[in-house]
Enzyme design. Sequence first.
Site, mmCIF file in Angstrom:
data_model
loop_
_atom_site.group_PDB
_atom_site.id
_atom_site.type_symbol
_atom_site.label_atom_id
_atom_site.label_comp_id
_atom_site.label_asym_id
_atom_site.label_seq_id
_atom_site.Cartn_x
_atom_site.Cartn_y
_atom_site.Cartn_z
ATOM 1 N N CYS A 288 -4.713 -5.012 5.645
ATOM 2 C CA CYS A 288 -3.743 -4.070 4.849
ATOM 3 C C CYS A 288 -2.488 -4.067 5.686
ATOM 4 O O CYS A 288 -2.148 -5.144 6.266
ATOM 5 C CB CYS A 288 -4.264 -2.634 4.788
ATOM 6 S SG CYS A 288 -4.370 -1.767 6.192
ATOM 7 N N ASP B 214 -5.161 -5.177 0.702
ATOM 8 C CA ASP B 214 -4.544 -4.324 -0.321
ATOM 9 C C ASP B 214 -3.267 -5.051 -0.802
ATOM 10 O O ASP B 214 -2.991 -6.202 -0.514
ATOM 11 C CB ASP B 214 -4.174 -2.755 0.210
ATOM 12 C CG ASP B 214 -3.120 -2.785 1.509
ATOM 13 O OD1 ASP B 214 -2.461 -4.006 1.591
ATOM 14 O OD2 ASP B 214 -2.765 -1.611 1.607
HETATM 15 C C1 RB5 Z 1 -0.087 0.901 2.255
HETATM 16 O O1 RB5 Z 1 1.371 1.520 2.213
HETATM 17 C C2 RB5 Z 1 -0.500 1.357 3.628
HETATM 18 O O2 RB5 Z 1 -0.605 2.371 3.698
HETATM 19 C C3 RB5 Z 1 -1.678 0.280 3.936
HETATM 20 O O3 RB5 Z 1 -1.561 -0.915 3.711
HETATM 21 C C4 RB5 Z 1 -2.131 0.298 5.226
HETATM 22 O O4 RB5 Z 1 -1.143 0.112 6.398
HETATM 23 C C5 RB5 Z 1 -3.072 1.523 5.860
HETATM 24 O O5 RB5 Z 1 -3.471 1.721 6.973
#
Ligand code: RB5
Length: 148
Positions: free
Chosen positions: A66, A9
């Site tokens: 992420c 992400d």
């Molecule tokens: C994004 O803010 C965050 O929620 C995502 O990168 C991750 O850590 C979710 O598990």
Amino acid sequence: MVKIAIGNDHTALEMKCIIKEYLEQKGYQVLDLGTNASESCDYPVYGEKVGRAVAAKEADLGIAICGTGVGISLAAGKVKGIRTCVCSEPYTAKLSRMHNDSNVLAFGARVIGIEMAKMITDAWLEAEFQGGRHQRRVDMIRKIEEQE
Ligand code: RB5
């Protein structure tokens, strides 16, 4: 040549780019499933992409990144046949391959630094599934999945 699907992400874009280049320099083929934009996005989209690419054998293994590694690994792990692990150190990464036959590695760009991410990636990719009693246990996990 081992092919690795990679997805992330917005929180992990910089780390993804560095890990992608690191893998390519080591001779791995990388299937980059995004995101490659810095705008906020939804990690389940990219976790699912990585999981589906591995399940469909478009890639041998997957790496999902992420903020914490948790959300994207949960999404990837919803795809049938995917066994994810979130790692913050190399020991768990190595054992997740040797004992659990993990096929998607996840880590958190907000949790670990880039050098630790490289060490975890190396430990995971260099380890091999040991089979034997571990195969029986992985088959038990598969059975749970099939019963759902
Ligand atoms: C994004 O803010 C965050 O929620 C995502 O990168 C991750 O850590 C979710 O598990």
